[in-house]
Design an enzyme around this catalytic site. Structure first.
Site, PDB file in Angstrom:
ATOM      1  N   ASP A 137     -11.860 -45.046  49.658  1.00 31.62           N
ATOM      2  CA  ASP A 137     -10.906 -43.960  49.907  1.00 31.62           C
ATOM      3  C   ASP A 137     -11.649 -42.737  50.431  1.00 31.62           C
ATOM      4  O   ASP A 137     -11.408 -41.617  50.010  1.00 31.62           O
ATOM      5  CB  ASP A 137     -10.147 -43.623  48.616  1.00 31.62           C
ATOM      6  CG  ASP A 137      -8.918 -42.760  48.907  1.00 31.62           C
ATOM      7  OD1 ASP A 137      -8.417 -42.810  50.041  1.00 31.62           O
ATOM      8  OD2 ASP A 137      -8.487 -42.024  48.005  1.00 31.62           O
ATOM      9  N   GLY A 167      -2.916 -38.237  35.407  1.00 32.39           N
ATOM     10  CA  GLY A 167      -3.264 -37.332  34.334  1.00 32.39           C
ATOM     11  C   GLY A 167      -3.596 -35.965  34.898  1.00 32.39           C
ATOM     12  O   GLY A 167      -2.960 -35.514  35.849  1.00 32.39           O
ATOM     13  N   LEU A 199      -7.508 -27.890  37.400  1.00 33.07           N
ATOM     14  CA  LEU A 199      -7.970 -28.154  38.756  1.00 33.07           C
ATOM     15  C   LEU A 199      -7.026 -29.077  39.511  1.00 33.07           C
ATOM     16  O   LEU A 199      -7.071 -29.135  40.728  1.00 33.07           O
ATOM     17  CB  LEU A 199      -9.372 -28.767  38.732  1.00 33.07           C
ATOM     18  CG  LEU A 199     -10.440 -27.881  38.080  1.00 33.07           C
ATOM     19  CD1 LEU A 199     -11.754 -28.612  38.017  1.00 33.07           C
ATOM     20  CD2 LEU A 199     -10.601 -26.585  38.837  1.00 33.07           C
ATOM     21  N   GLY A 200      -6.207 -29.803  38.804  1.00 34.82           N
ATOM     22  CA  GLY A 200      -5.261 -30.671  39.481  1.00 34.82           C
ATOM     23  C   GLY A 200      -4.643 -31.639  38.511  1.00 34.82           C
ATOM     24  O   GLY A 200      -5.133 -31.875  37.420  1.00 34.82           O
ATOM     25  N   VAL A 239      -6.953 -32.973  35.689  1.00 39.15           N
ATOM     26  CA  VAL A 239      -8.366 -32.607  35.759  1.00 39.15           C
ATOM     27  C   VAL A 239      -8.465 -31.129  35.424  1.00 39.15           C
ATOM     28  O   VAL A 239      -7.788 -30.301  36.041  1.00 39.15           O
ATOM     29  CB  VAL A 239      -8.966 -32.888  37.150  1.00 39.15           C
ATOM     30  CG1 VAL A 239     -10.426 -32.479  37.183  1.00 39.15           C
ATOM     31  CG2 VAL A 239      -8.812 -34.349  37.497  1.00 39.15           C
ATOM     32  N   GLY A 295      -1.618 -35.190  38.378  1.00 41.83           N
ATOM     33  CA  GLY A 295      -0.769 -36.127  39.089  1.00 41.83           C
ATOM     34  C   GLY A 295      -0.341 -37.226  38.145  1.00 41.83           C
ATOM     35  O   GLY A 295      -0.380 -37.082  36.929  1.00 41.83           O
ATOM     36  N   ALA A 296       0.053 -38.363  38.715  1.00 45.30           N
ATOM     37  CA  ALA A 296       0.530 -39.460  37.889  1.00 45.30           C
ATOM     38  C   ALA A 296      -0.561 -40.002  36.978  1.00 45.30           C
ATOM     39  O   ALA A 296      -0.285 -40.527  35.915  1.00 45.30           O
ATOM     40  CB  ALA A 296       1.077 -40.577  38.776  1.00 45.30           C
TER      41      ALA A 296
END
EC number: 2.7.11.1
Length: 1649
Positions: free
Chosen positions: A848, A602, A596-597, A604, A599-600
């Protein structure tokens, strides 16, 4: 029988017969016909004198016997002497199965028939008529209800069996039909394969003749010619699918017949997300691909006339959909459907890809049929052949041509990988070469996924599967490189390569050999990426080669995760070995479905739980357990796991796993950072294709987005287009200090070189820091590193299991025109507010909040997620910011979209964005919500510059500046809400709760609103018919037995104890005696009160409804009902006490309210200027404490405060007077530990209390001490020249007077002024107080409040009627926790004997019962509590057990043998005495005994107290093995041997119990022996007696023999063996003279030696 049926005839010449003859002949005939059913009723039928016939015939229905006969009747005929000339008498007897009416009808017919046949013999004719009548009425009798029920059940069972048999036969027919259909399909498939084979041979021969010649567009295509294209169609952007997921499922399908077109064809319609539909004519099947399970068709796009190709996959199940599918089969089918539907989202991203070396996907269509799902994909038409044809017919490809093919393959593959797309099945069959020699890659990504789904047998049972391919399947992008190497090796050799490990021929050129080694090396870490391979010398020959070959640059930005990931094809596959998977909870419990995604932080991953079958999102984060931030991470996980709200993404579980992985500078972890853009830009590839919107990895998929995917940036147009930005300039919130307020759920917002604020991955040290610097060098300068060495390292991953949201994000909804649907807009806004109100109530701040962090589930409900920056701190400081932050804020990427930093900066509140340090609270989320709500209400902004300008104008510090086209009339409410939310002063900004209650928000819509309106209208008219109907329905509900049983199951648990009940009675009687000494009277008030919201604003009372619908309350305390009673009865002077139950509601529904026993003592006086009533109340509680030694040991303190003083403190701290009541509630919950400190601070923040005010408030309310010690603090308030000083002086004066009175009354307890005491401030005015002791529970000291109260004058007028006049009295009261006193006494005062009666009267024999009754009556008259034993047959042992259990000391035995005497037994101090007393003197004897007993108990209590004090002072030591003598008191060694481990407090309690219990015996034995030891055990009395059989004085062998005999007779042998060993040790090793074996279970002991 002339004239009769069957009668014998008579000749004409014969003389006529006489009457007797005729009668006799007829009887003989009847007897012959009916046999046993014929009966002659004449008494002397055979006598000489013949009487007229009298017979009885038992008749049944004609021709029926046995079970078929349901009716019968007896026909009785009495003939006269002249019969048959005279009609006989006819009777019907013993009728069965006939009603009375039927019998009467039959009789009347018989009489008519007899008259008709008069003169002829007729009995047979009558009998025949009866039989006919019975046949007509032969019906079974009506059955009983039970019989009918059984018959109905039998019929239903028979019907069910027939239906099951019919279904089984139907299924068998369907199975046979399906088998036949499959056979026909197999035949057709063989035919197609033969035809395709012939066509491939023809095409191959043509291609071998001329590779550069163009094929006829109308010629046939085989599976090798997989694509053909139309330039017009390729350039037509209107046919590209967008992200609309719902309309794509609304497919249309039709078939043309001969009337519509010259030839029969199918027409498919593809919805392209716009009003226009793409119509495609499906043509001939030109081939199939067995590996991918697809069919290939020619097709024609009608709008442009261009050729396209149609790929078709069919998911077929064996049975047709319907009632014959089991639930498990239906679940499997639904699962496959969801998987196929999920591919649509992936296709949305793939359709955007465009590259010269990649075949384009154009459109997709799903078609659901009864027994299958058909997936159609349109692809670009390519005129050419596949490389598989070269392998089949052309032999090896020359190296120069292979180099050209390889460069194009790498270019296309690198483009796919840069967009996070993995091919998965790269082979010769899906690489095409067109007429110009251009290589095209097809069948990437989605084809493999569809093939896996469609190849799976839906109803296949789990079994071991064997792969047909001997080569291992490599996953991920490195797997594509592996397959590329095999493909090139096969092309160079002219045949398929099936050898493993792969052997590279030595006759190939050296540079090509090295190139292949970089592709097919076994270690994934050493395998090069396409980007690196493009720079290889084989692709780019250089005139001069260096002596030492350089390794490609570090692949920090490489992506190891595919776009769409089948089971076990995720990034972990390359790093987690099969052994590690076997011990991994993640791999054991979950099946990976989709990335699902990442980045820095980890990755998902969408997973499916193997147990419950539900889908979840699992976040995998590399962590370092040794780092200082690990505790912070655990805290955040714990915090988020507590959130449970329908509008909040749910966090379920979290755990940590350790794995081994290859280590080295060139091998990032599987969840490492995103792909860098620099190299792609250097090759001329557009950045817009590799970042932002075109990221396919992030695009998988919008309908199934994770609940907390934290790689999003708000500049993206869709949640399906999120891709992590890289580099220092693309961070989202550089102003957040990760070390203080960030954490594992947030992105790394600082530059990579700032490692202190990031989570430390793995074992980070100086080397890793330098490595990071090298990696930065590689990104910026393109420098290279040498190849790393192969090592392994341990890495820890934190797994967080979260709720999985399926639909999209609010950003998608906004971009699709949410502003047009006002109803949905307000509904979503309300749901966002509900979620924010919940997390703010829990003391959290999101920090956020933006559209991409707000998800929509499948039911279109809001789910707030992505708590990356969520924090539980009260207030946060925006510390140092980057100097160049402003410049970075307004920056867009080359594609025209905002970077992630812009997204966050546009939503962040001014107090967070400010450059100076400033505290902020939950209202920062409300500012962000204001920006979001504007975007929801405004049309989507197309360009980034427009959006930046509009939102910056909206953030104007003076007032929001709305766009000119944001209409005032149409958006009036929206403007008001947005202006309120965007107020730069946080104090003027609303909270989420305030906004929800505001009139600016429209009421809830749709069914919920309508239902609320109906209920509101009904409840407002209590006299209406609708109201009465609703009440009737409510009170007519049926209570099920299960609810009836469980309603009070926790109260009626069967743990009743007579001793507990007697102890509670003893406590109540003791307290009542104290109240009576003060002149109090018992006064109980009415049980129920009407609901009073004002009084019980905070306390939750147990509410109930009476039959009229009125809400009433059970008492929460005894103070409110008494104040109401005093007010309504105009009472001015009264001292009252009351011991009643109070109630607390349960959180669980359908449970009995919790009951507590509370004691209230109140003084009402007309004297208003005296504090003596307050002092008397406090002194009364002091007396109660002194009455119970168990309470004395707890060292209670008296806390005092004054409501005026508390009010002055709050006003001094800047709390407005209108919010004082809310603050009182918060402080009260904090004191009673209903709220944690974090929640308290959060609630204060919601009141807009500044941090300085909060610090001042804590400074005051934490003060506690003597009045003189607190004077400096209090004087600081008196110095103020405001009304606060007057409040302080007033409260201080009252406190001084009360403290002085307490000293005069001689109270020895510590009296403290507690400025934080807020006991029910809303109900009191003046002095409030509490009795508090700190007791140890669960290894920590907790406050226990024994009593609390205060003055409540102002409460009384609230209950007075409108006409009430007269002065208001002074009222002071205290509430005492009876249950706590009873528990303390029960646990600490085992020596107190509490008997339900003084004497038990027992009749010895039934004859003495009358004397026993008279004697009992005399005892009752004399005031002696006595019982009579009802059962006179009790044995002596049973009698003693009864007395011991009920703690009865004296027993009077009444027996006729004793004459006028009564035998009195006494059980005192383990001594049994017996005395004969005259019956007339029994009363005086018992009174004397009771007086002596009271005196002894008082002395014993004093001795026990002295013993306890000595014990506390340490006057003896068990560890020394000795005992000390204090006067006459013996302190022996006490050893407690329990079967389980005891706490220290329990062990001390048992020791005290033993010493007190054996005090008298020890004093007597002191003169005989100086060595005494007590062994306390957990055994019953009967077992203690068994120990007397042990041989102590014999040798060890004899002792062991008796021990074995003892163990053989008793259970719990292990524990008994320990007791025996301890006894032997005391006797033999310690040589103790006297040993007491004491049972603390039954309070029984024996002296063993």
């Amino acid at each position: 029988m002339a004239g009769g049926r069957g009668a014998p005839g008579r000749g004409r010449d014969e003389p006529p017969e006489s009457y007797p003859q005729r009668q006799d002949h007829e009887l003989q005939a009847l007897e012959a016909i009916y046999g046993a059913d014929f009966q002659d009723l004449r008494p002397d039928a055979c006598g000489p004198v013949k009487e007229p016939p009298e017979i009885n015939l038992v008749l049944y229905p004609q021709g029926l016997t046995g079970e078929e006969v349901y009716v019968k009747v007896d026909l009785r005929v009495k003939c006269p002497p002249t019969y048959p000339d005279v009609v006989p008498e006819i009777e019907l007897k013993n009728a069965k199965g006939l009603s009375n009416e039927s019998v009467n009808l039959l009789k009347s017919r018989l009489e008519e028939l007899a008259k008709k046949h008069c003169g002829e013999v007729m009995i047979f004719e009558l009998a025949y008529h009866v039989q006919s009548f019975l046949s007509e009425h032969n019906k079974p009798p009506p059955k009983s209800f039970h019989e009918e029920m059984l018959e109905r059940r039998a019929q239903e069972e028979q019907q069910r069996l027939l239906e099951a048999k019919r279904k089984e036969e139907q299924e068998q027919r369907e199975i046979l039909h399906e088998i036949q259909r499959r056979k026909e399909e197999i035949k057709e498939e063989k035919k197609r394969k033969e035809m395709a084979k012939q066509e491939r041979l023809e095409i191959a021969s043509l291609s071998n003749q001329d590779h550069t010649s163009k094929k006829d567009p109308g010629g046939h295509r085989t599976a090798a010619i997989l694509h053909g294209g139309s330039p017009d169609f390729v350039g037509n952007g209107k046919h590209r699918a967008n992200s609309s997921g719902r309309s794509r499922r609304e497919r249309q399908y039709s078939v043309c017949n001969s009337e519509d077109s010259p030839g029969s064809c199918e027409i498919l319609y593809f919805n392209m997300g716009s009003p226009d539909q793409l119509m495609v004519h499906k043509g001939k099947c030109i081939g199939s691909d067995e590996q991918l399970g697809k069919l290939v068709y020619n097709a024609l796009e009608t709008a442009t006339g261009g050729f396209v190709l149609l790929y078709e996959w069919v998911l077929q199940w064996q049975k047709k959909m319907g009632p014959f599918l089991t639930s498990q089969e239906k679940e499997k089918i639904d699962k496959c459907k969801k998987q196929i539907q999920g591919t649509e989202t992936e296709f949305n991203s793939l359709v955007k890809l465009s590259h010269p070396n990649v075949v384009r996907y154009l459109a997709m269509n799903l078609k659901e049929q009864d027994d299958s799902i058909v997936v159609d994909i349109l692809v670009e038409h390519i005129s050419g052949v596949s490389l598989a044809a070269h392998l089949s017919h052309s032999g090896p490809i020359p190296v120069h041509q292979l180099r050209r093919y390889t460069a194009q393959l790498l270019s296309g593959l690198d483009y796919l990988h840069s967009n996070s797309v993995v091919h998965k099945v790269l082979s010769a069959s899906n690489v095409l070469v067109d007429a110009e020699g251009t290589v095209k890659i097809t069948d990437y990504s989605i084809s493999k996924r569809l093939a896996d789904i469609c190849k799976e047998d839906v109803f296949e049972q789990t079994r071991v599967r064997f792969s047909d391919n001997a080569l291992p399947y490599k996953t991920g992008k490195k797997g594509d490189v592996w397959r590329l190497g095999l493909l090139l090796l096969s092309l160079s050799q002219g045949q398929e390569c099936g050898e493993y490990p792969v052997t590279i021929p030595s006759d190939l050129p050296a540079d090509f050999q090295d190139f292949l080694k970089k592709c097919v090396c076994l270690d994934d870490k050493e395998r090069w990426s396409p980007q690196q391979l493009l720079k290889h010398s084989f692709i780019n020959p250089q005139p001069k080669m260096p002596l030492v070959e350089q390794s490609p640059e570090d692949s920090e930005g490489q992506d190891y995760v595919e776009t769409v990931i089948p089971s076990n094809r995720l990034p972990s596959a390359a790093f987690f070995s099969e052994t590690q998977r076997q011990f991994s909870r993640y791999f054991i419990e979950f099946e990976e479905l989709q990335l699902l995604g990442k980045g820095a932080f980890g990755a998902v991953i969408k997973v499916q739980n193997k147990l419950d079958g539900c889908c979840y999102a699992v976040k995998r984060i590399p962590i370092n357990p040794a780092s200082r931030q690990f505790r912070r991470i655990k805290g955040e996980v714990t915090l988020l796991s507590r959130l449970h709200h329908e509008n909040i993404v749910r966090y379920y579980n979290a755990w940590i796993e350790r794995h081994e992985r290859p280590a080295g500078p060139g091998t990032p972890p599987p969840d490492s950072g995103p792909l860098a853009k620099d190299d792609r830009a250097a090759r001329g590839q557009p950045a817009s294709d590799t970042d932002g919107l075109d990221s396919v990895e992030a695009a998988a998929p919008p309908p199934i987005l994770s609940s907390s995917v934290e790689w999003s940036t708000s500049g993206e147009r869709s949640a399906s287009a999120r891709f992590p930005a890289t580099g220092p300039g693309s961070s989202d919130d550089e102003d957040d200090d990760e070390d203080e307020h960030g954490g594992v759920f947030s992105q790394s917002f600082l530059p990579a070189s700032d490692s202190e604020s990031d989570i430390i991955f793995d074992n980070e040290d100086e080397n890793s820091k330098s490595q990071n610097q090298d990696e930065d060098c590689n990104e910026k300068n393109g420098c290279h590193e040498s190849e790393p060495s192969v090592t392994t390292e341990a890495v820890h991953y934190l797994y967080i299991q979260m709720e999985y949201c399926e639909k999209s994000t609010l950003r998608d909804t906004i971009d699709q025109g949410l502003y047009r649907d006002t109803v949905r807009l307000w509904r979503l806004f309300r749901e966002i507010l509900d979620g924010l109100a919940y997390i703010h109530e829990k003391g959290m701040i999101h920090r956020d909040l933006k559209p991409v962090n707000i998800f929509l589930d499948s039911d279109d409900h809001v789910k707030i997620g992505d708590f990356g920056l969520a924090t539980d701190h009260l207030a946060f400081s925006a510390d140092s910011k980057q100097d160049d932050q402003t410049g970075d804020l307004i920056k867009s990427d080359p594609s025209g979209h905002l970077t992630g930093m812009v997204g966050t900066a546009l939503y962040v509140s001014p107090e967070v964005q400010g450059s100076t340090k400033s505290a902020y609270n939950q209202k920062v989320d409300l500012f962000s919500l204001g920006i979001i709500f504007f975007e929801m209400s405004y049309h989507p902004m197309v360009t980034a510059s427009e959006r930046i300008f509009v939102l910056n104008q909206l953030r104007d510090p003076t007032s929001p500046k709305f766009p000119e086209d944001f209409d005032d009339g149409e958006h009036a409410k929206q403007k008001s809400v947005i202006s309120w939310l965007l107020n730069h002063d946080p104090a003027k900004r609303p909270t989420a709760t305030e906004l929800l209650k505001s009139e600016l928000l429209p009421p809830p819509q749709m069914e919920e609103s309508e239902l609320h309106e109906v209920l509101h209208h009904t409840l407002t008219n209590v006299d209406g018919k609708a109201y009465r109907t609703m009440m009737a329905q409510i009170f007519s509900q049926r209570i099920s037995p299960a609810i009836d049983y469980t309603y009070d199951s926790d109260i009626l648990k069967g743990n009743f104890s007579i001793r507990t009940a007697k102890m509670q009675q003893h406590v109540c009687e003791t307290i009542i005696r104290i109240f009576k000494r003060h002149g109090a009277v018992q006064l109980c008030t009415p049980l129920l009160l009407p609901r009073n919201r004002q009084i019980y604003e905070h306390n939750e009372a147990a509410l109930f409804m009476d039959h009229s619908g009125m809400l009433v309350m059970l008492p929460f305390d005894l103070r409110i009902p008494f104040a109401r009673y005093v007010a309504r009865n105009n009472i001015l002077n009264l001292k009252r006490y009351c011991i009643e139950r109070v109630f607390r509601p349960r959180k669980l529904d359908r449970f009995h309210p919790k009951e507590l026993l509370e004691c209230a003592f109140d003084i009402v006086t007309s004297t208003t200027n005296s504090f003596l009533p307050t002092a008397e109340i406090i002194y009364t509680i002091y007396e109660i404490i002194q009455e119970f030694p168990a309470l004395q040991e707890r060292n209670y303190s008296i806390y005092l405060n004054h409501t005026m003083l508390l009010k002055a403190i709050l006003l001094h701290c800047g709390i407005p007077e209108d919010k004082l009541s809310q603050v009182y509630i918060i402080l009260y919950d904090a004191v009673t530990e209903k709220l944690t400190r974090r929640e308290v601070e959060a609630k204060f923040c919601n009141l807009s209390l500044s941090s300085n005010s909060l610090c001042r408030l804590y400074k005051f309310i934490e003060q506690k001490g003597d009045l003189q010690d607190l004077m400096p603090t209090i004087n600081s308030l008196i110095k103020q020249k405001t009304g606060i000083a007057q409040l302080v002086k007033y409260g201080l004066k009252d406190l001084e007077e009360v403290v002085g009175l307490l000293k005069k009354l001689g109270i020895k307890l510590q009296v403290l002024i507690n400025l934080g005491l807020v006991y029910k401030v809303q109900q009191h005015n003046g002095i409030i107080f509490q009795f508090v002791a700190f007791i140890k529970r669960r290894q920590r000291a907790v406050p226990e409040i024994l009593a609390a109260g205060g003055r409540y004058d102002l409460l009384i007028p609230q209950f007075r009627g409108p006409q009430a006049l007269g002065p208001v009295p002074t009222a002071i009261g205290v509430s005492i926790a009876i249950d706590k006193i009873s528990a303390a006494v029960l646990n600490m005062e085992e020596s107190v004997t509490i008997s339900s009666c003084d004497l038990l009267v027992v009749s010895v024999g039934q004859m003495s019962m009358s004397r026993a009754i008279n004697l009992t009556q005399k005892l009752w008259t004399a005031g002696i509590t006595a019982e009579i034993m009802y059962d006179w047959s009790q044995s002596q042992e049973e009698l003693q057990e009864y007395c011991r259990h009920h703690e009865i000391t004296y027993v009077a035995l009444v027996s006729d043998k004793e004459g006028s005497h009564v035998k009195v037994k006494s059980f005192e101090k383990e001594r049994q005495t017996e005395k004969r007393v005259l019956e007339t003197e029994l009363v005086d004897h018992v009174l004397q005994k009771l007086r002596t007993k009271v005196t002894d108990e008082r002395n014993g209590r004093e001795a026990s107290d002295n013993l306890a004090v000595q014990n506390l002072k340490g006057s003896f030591s068990n560890a020394s093995g000795l005992f000390e003598i204090h006067g006459a008191t013996v302190v022996p060694i006490v050893s407690v041997l329990a079967p389980e481990k005891l706490s220290a407090s329990t062990r001390r309690r048992y020791e005290t119990q033993v010493q007190t219990r054996l005090q008298t015996s020890l004093a007597n034995l002191h003169q005989k022996s100086s060595e005494i030891e007590i062994l306390a055990v957990d055994l019953p009395k009967e077992t203690i007696l068994q120990f007397l059989s042990l041989e102590w004085d014999a040798d060890e062998q004899a002792f062991n023999t008796t021990v074995k005999q003892l163990l053989s007779r008793l259970p719990k042998q292990r524990y008994l063996k320990l007791v025996c060993d301890e006894i032997y040790n005391i006797k033999v090793e310690k040589k103790v003279s006297v040993l007491f074996l004491y049972s603390y279970r039954d309070d029984y002991y024996r002296i063993l030696f």
